[in-house]
Design an enzyme around this catalytic site. Structure first.
Site, PDB file in Angstrom:
ATOM      1  N   GLU A 146       0.890  -1.238  -0.048  1.00 57.06           N
ATOM      2  CA  GLU A 146       0.036  -0.018   0.052  1.00 57.06           C
ATOM      3  C   GLU A 146       0.896   1.228   0.123  1.00 57.06           C
ATOM      4  O   GLU A 146       0.351   2.079  -0.723  1.00 57.06           O
ATOM      5  CB  GLU A 146      -1.002   0.004   1.325  1.00 57.06           C
ATOM      6  CG  GLU A 146      -1.880  -1.042   1.191  1.00 57.06           C
ATOM      7  CD  GLU A 146      -2.831  -1.012   0.316  1.00 57.06           C
ATOM      8  OE1 GLU A 146      -2.982  -0.079  -0.628  1.00 57.06           O
ATOM      9  OE2 GLU A 146      -4.119  -1.959   0.345  1.00 57.06           O
ATOM     10  N   ASP A 291      -4.738 -10.107  -7.860  1.00 56.00           N
ATOM     11  CA  ASP A 291      -5.330  -9.099  -9.017  1.00 56.00           C
ATOM     12  C   ASP A 291      -3.731  -8.047  -9.542  1.00 56.00           C
ATOM     13  O   ASP A 291      -3.489  -8.452 -10.745  1.00 56.00           O
ATOM     14  CB  ASP A 291      -6.235  -8.176  -8.416  1.00 56.00           C
ATOM     15  CG  ASP A 291      -5.797  -7.464  -7.108  1.00 56.00           C
ATOM     16  OD1 ASP A 291      -4.698  -7.688  -6.347  1.00 56.00           O
ATOM     17  OD2 ASP A 291      -6.637  -6.645  -6.643  1.00 56.00           O
ATOM     18  N   GLU A 385     -18.685  -6.274  -1.915  1.00 55.03           N
ATOM     19  CA  GLU A 385     -17.107  -6.745  -1.789  1.00 55.03           C
ATOM     20  C   GLU A 385     -17.083  -8.260  -2.317  1.00 55.03           C
ATOM     21  O   GLU A 385     -16.123  -8.572  -3.079  1.00 55.03           O
ATOM     22  CB  GLU A 385     -16.785  -6.904  -0.533  1.00 55.03           C
ATOM     23  CG  GLU A 385     -16.274  -5.532   0.294  1.00 55.03           C
ATOM     24  CD  GLU A 385     -14.990  -5.145  -0.852  1.00 55.03           C
ATOM     25  OE1 GLU A 385     -15.029  -4.656  -1.770  1.00 55.03           O
ATOM     26  OE2 GLU A 385     -13.913  -5.168  -0.249  1.00 55.03           O
ATOM     27  N   GLU A 403     -12.543  -0.368  -9.324  1.00 55.05           N
ATOM     28  CA  GLU A 403     -12.041  -1.147 -10.277  1.00 55.05           C
ATOM     29  C   GLU A 403     -13.194  -1.172 -11.600  1.00 55.05           C
ATOM     30  O   GLU A 403     -12.929  -1.286 -12.543  1.00 55.05           O
ATOM     31  CB  GLU A 403     -11.966  -2.651  -9.571  1.00 55.05           C
ATOM     32  CG  GLU A 403     -10.668  -2.750  -8.933  1.00 55.05           C
ATOM     33  CD  GLU A 403     -10.580  -2.248  -7.725  1.00 55.05           C
ATOM     34  OE1 GLU A 403     -11.647  -1.802  -7.055  1.00 55.05           O
ATOM     35  OE2 GLU A 403      -9.636  -2.277  -6.911  1.00 55.05           O
TER      36      GLU A 403
HETATM   37  C1  DMJ Z   1      -6.422   0.149  -4.671  1.00 54.84           C
HETATM   38  O1  DMJ Z   1      -5.763   0.707  -3.480  1.00 54.84           O
HETATM   39  C2  DMJ Z   1      -5.791  -0.431  -5.841  1.00 54.84           C
HETATM   40  O2  DMJ Z   1      -6.426  -0.236  -6.917  1.00 54.84           O
HETATM   41  C3  DMJ Z   1      -5.357  -1.669  -5.580  1.00 54.84           C
HETATM   42  O3  DMJ Z   1      -4.676  -2.306  -6.591  1.00 54.84           O
HETATM   43  C4  DMJ Z   1      -6.503  -2.526  -5.196  1.00 54.84           C
HETATM   44  N1  DMJ Z   1      -7.310  -1.862  -4.197  1.00 54.84           N
HETATM   45  C5  DMJ Z   1      -7.619  -0.496  -4.199  1.00 54.84           C
HETATM   46  C6  DMJ Z   1      -8.835  -0.191  -4.792  1.00 54.84           C
HETATM   47  O4  DMJ Z   1      -9.881  -1.048  -4.449  1.00 54.84           O
END
Ligand code: DMJ
Length: 794
Positions: A146, A291, A385, A403
């Site tokens: 993060e 992902d 979610e 997303e």
């Molecule tokens: C964001 O911080 C980024 O897109 C990450 O790759 C996945 N989660 C969040 C958004 O949902």
């Protein structure tokens, strides 16, 4: 100059050019076809689009001002209490708070959105604030992933844009690269996490103490996406600062991850041990935990031009499309048992996947999955979610994630289809109606109730609203040409020109990884492509007639029963003769169509005889029962296996009378009919507690096996993918446990009610049941030949 001596950067950019041309061709073909062949769903006027763009801008300022006026310099705004969330001050939310480092995350994450909005004055002001206020020397444990995507990415992109504005907008001349220095410092603070025997970084690091923090002593596990979403930012950091260490470490982590893929399936698991490289969770999908690893493989190729990342992406992509993709759905499997679904739900994070598919040129499945997601959104207002394969809510939270809008944006850019503008409009209006509060935008705690949560994640400003704004903007409205940039996973902009800076690690390898043909294969068959045509059959995917339903279908080899006269007739009509010994005459298909079906049937039969090689069938379980008193003829109903109970293989089976659990969900400490269940095959209904809890209770009362029947009326293995029930990692369940959808269990239950005696069932492998039936049919045929010459062929 020969090609071999061409500079790495020029080769890299050559590759990117080829890629751009391919992507452009795909876009062009899609556009031409969509305008020539179909009418857009509902055109949006230029005026309306501009109004929506301005509404997106207003949304940004509503959230941004709420944060700046009530929360800054905190990391996040708490929109219900209208104040800042500080690590160590605001009551902890546990691991979730590892995002926070008391480094004004929302502002850093938002800087480049200000530039896209054309608000240079506020950008300049915000950059000054960041330089003045933000510091990293805190005794705080943060998430490496993060911190990298939001902070390092945010600082780097703001640095790049600040220099861009100096050059092109004659402003910010005072700026001397301070943000780049800050990102370098933060990069150094993350580096201790990479000191592992595999080179795969730890999930968390202390900003001041590195890995020396005693709380990190036991640090072992990280997720695939956590370790595999570093390279874009670290490569940019190295190339902009000239210090190679970041890029070297990020490449090493990517190489180590690649080696951990399952060599048979080419899939990745979700959680691993950074020291041993062992997999801790082998679930494999495209959502949570994996992902952005796939995203960064592809985008690393685009940004850096290193073909090995494209080759790796293609290998994984093919595997995902082979095992995880199920029509428009994407369902987790186990990396080492990819033919069985490991979960019966999807998470909302996978909504980024269609966007990535657009970039890689595979438009058709992108359109399909996006359409499925849109229907989930319309059904539940927001995409929850997690939602089940029958689109029920599995986990109802919705933290205003980007997303789905991100994919909508890329699909619109690729197709020009106004449908995507309408989808974006709906998403925007929904946010306005259900998430807007007086102090920003609040996450939704449960989409069923619409109840708000006191959180506004930084990605609401850096991604969700940014993608909405971009969707409704014409490229010429924007100060920068976004096509010259790669969007990181946090939607930060990194320029393609980065590949030409500093030392590139590009190498043109001829290895098994490098297979451009694979890439060509993953391209769409664009001559057949236009979104409306692809979406249309899916229009009622969730609520109406499901296109995957094969009701009224031909007889499949799996359903064939030798003792069933209708089946024998159907087989005969398809032109298949069951030849008895000595009889050589051939059957003749009733029609050409039936002849084709017959060929298909025979194909399946041939495959059935190769039983061991059909993993999917091998994993399918059966609950079989005799249709008559003498137990001559048997019928098998389809069931799914579990990951936590012993597998019934070969000729193993468990037999017993069926007993329904009381209470029927079997979630209590005790069963009311525990005595009766002893030695029997217990049936418990799904719901209220986990599968494995029910299994433990069944085992406790001495049941021989457990059948869990679905609680969703009308569900069936004919129309839904069968999956294997997940456990909790322990292996204390020693009785077989299988799952039956409602339709299949309904048949069993009907027989049970008709019988005066208890219904005796056999739980076994489906493939074994079929083998048993075939052997029986052969035996009967042979006996018939010995006793009498058949009068007619069958
Ligand atoms: C964001 O911080 C980024 O897109 C990450 O790759 C996945 N989660 C969040 C958004 O949902």
């Amino acid at each position: 100059m020969s090609t071999a001596s061409a500079s790495p950067a020029s080769l890299a950019s050559g590759h990117r050019q080829i890629l751009s041309i391919l992507v452009a061709l795909v876009i062009l073909v899609a556009c031409v076809l969509s305008t020539e062949t179909t009418m857009p769903t509902q055109n949006m006027s230029h005026k309306e689009r501009a109004e929506l763009r301005e509404e997106a801008r207003d949304m940004f300022y509503h959230a941004y001002h709420a944060y700046m006026e009530n929360a800054y310099p905190a990391d996040e705004l708490m929109p219900l209490s209208c104040k800042g969330r500080y690590r160590g001050v605001t009551p902890s939310r546990g691991d979730m708070d590892d995002i926070l480092g008391n480094f004004s995350m929302t502002l850093v994450d938002t800087l480049d959105t200000l530039v896209l909005l054309g608000d240079f004055t506020e950008f300049e002001h915000a950059v000054k604030l960041v330089i003045r206020d933000v510091q990293f020397d805190s005794d705080i444990i943060v998430s490496v992933f993060e911190t990298n995507i939001r902070m390092v990415g945010g600082l780097l992109s703001a640095h790049i844009l600040a220099e861009y504005l100096q050059k092109h907008a004659d402003t910010m001349h005072w700026y001397k690269g301070e943000l780049l220095e800050m990102s370098r410092e933060l990069g150094y603070r993350l580096l201790p996490a990479f000191n592992t025997s595999t080179g795969i970084p730890h999930a968390r690091v202390n900003l001041r103490l590195g890995m020396k923090d005693p709380q990190l002593k036991k640090s072992r596990e990280t997720c695939t996406a956590c370790a595999g979403t570093i390279l874009l930012e670290f490569a940019a950091l190295s190339r902009l600062t000239g210090d190679p260490i970041f890029e070297v470490r990020a490449h090493a982590a990517m190489d180590a991850l690649w080696k951990l893929r399952h060599r048979g399936s080419d899939l990745m698991g979700t959680v691993l041990n950074v020291h041993s490289g062992d997999w801790v969770r082998r679930d494999s999908g495209v959502g949570a935990g994996i992902d952005s690893y796939y995203e960064y493989l592809f985008k690393s190729y685009v940004l850096l031009g290193d073909d090995k990342y494209l080759a790796r992406f293609n290998r994984h992509y093919n595997a995902v499309m082979k095992y995880v993709s199920e029509g428009p759905m994407l369902l987790d499997v186990l990396m080492h048992r990819p033919h069985a679904k490991s979960k019966n739900f999807m998470d909302s994070l996978l909504a980024f996947w269609p966007g990535l598919q657009v970039l890689s040129g595979d438009l058709k499945p992108a359109v399909q999955t996006h359409e499925m997601l849109y229907q989930v959104m319309q059904m539940h207002t927001f995409i929850p979610e997690a939602f089940t394969v029958d689109f029920q809510i599995h986990w109802g939270q919705h933290p205003l994630r980007p997303e789905f809008i991100e994919s909508t944006y890329f699909l619109y850019r690729a197709t020009g289809d106004h449908h995507y503008l309408q989808v974006g409009k709906r998403a925007l209006k929904t946010l306005q109606q259900y998430a807007k509060v007086s102090c920003g935008y609040a996450a939704v705690n449960d989409v069923r109730t619409g109840k708000h949560e006191d959180r506004m994640d930084s990605f609401v400003l850096s991604e969700t609203i940014k993608y909405l704004f971009l969707l409704f903007s014409d490229p010429q409205d924007l100060i920068i040409n976004v096509d010259e940039f790669v969007f990181t996973t946090e939607a930060h902009l990194l320029p393609l020109s980065i590949a030409q800076l500093g030392n590139s690690t590009f190498s043109f390898r001829q290895s098994d990884e490098h297979n451009v043909l694979d890439f060509m294969r993953t391209c769409p068959s664009s001559n057949k492509l236009f979104p409306e045509k692809v979406r249309k059959p899916l229009r009622n995917f969730i609520t109406g007639s499901c296109p995957r339903t094969t009701a009224g279908k031909r007889l499949s080899a799996l359903d064939f029963q030798a003792s069933n006269a209708d089946h024998l007739r159907a087989v005969y009509d398809m032109g298949i003769t069951m030849v008895s010994v000595g009889d050589r005459s051939q059957g003749k298909a009733k029609s050409h169509e039936e002849g084709e079906m017959g060929l298909q049937f025979m194909q399946e039969m041939l495959e059935l005889t190769k039983m061991q090689s059909i993993n999917q069938l091998a994993q399918l379980q059966a609950v079989a029962y005799a249709t008559d008193e003498k137990a001559q003829d048997w019928i098998a109903l389809m069931a799914g296996p579990s990951h936590f109970s012993p597998e019934l293989i070969g000729d193993q089976f468990v037999q017993g009378d069926l007993v329904l659990a009381k209470p029927r969900r079997a979630c209590e400490e005790l069963l009311e009919n525990a005595e009766e269940a002893k030695g029997k095959v217990l049936v418990a209904e799904r719901g209220d507690c986990t599968f494995v809890n029910k299994a433990r209770l069944a085992q406790k009362v001495g049941a021989a096996a457990l059948i869990v029947c679905d609680n969703v009326p009308g569900s069936s293995g004919e129309t839904q993918p069968m999956f294997a029930m997940s456990g909790d990692g322990k292996d204390d369940v020693l009785i077989p446990v299988v799952f039956m959808y409602s339709v299949e269990f309904g048949k069993l239950s009907a027989v049970m009610q008709r019988r005066k005696q208890p219904l005796r069932v056999r739980v076994m492998q489906m493939v074994e049941f079929k083998r048993w039936q075939l052997a029986k049919a052969q035996r009967q045929n042979q006996t018939a030949t010995v006793t009498q010459k058949p009068e007619k062929e069958l």
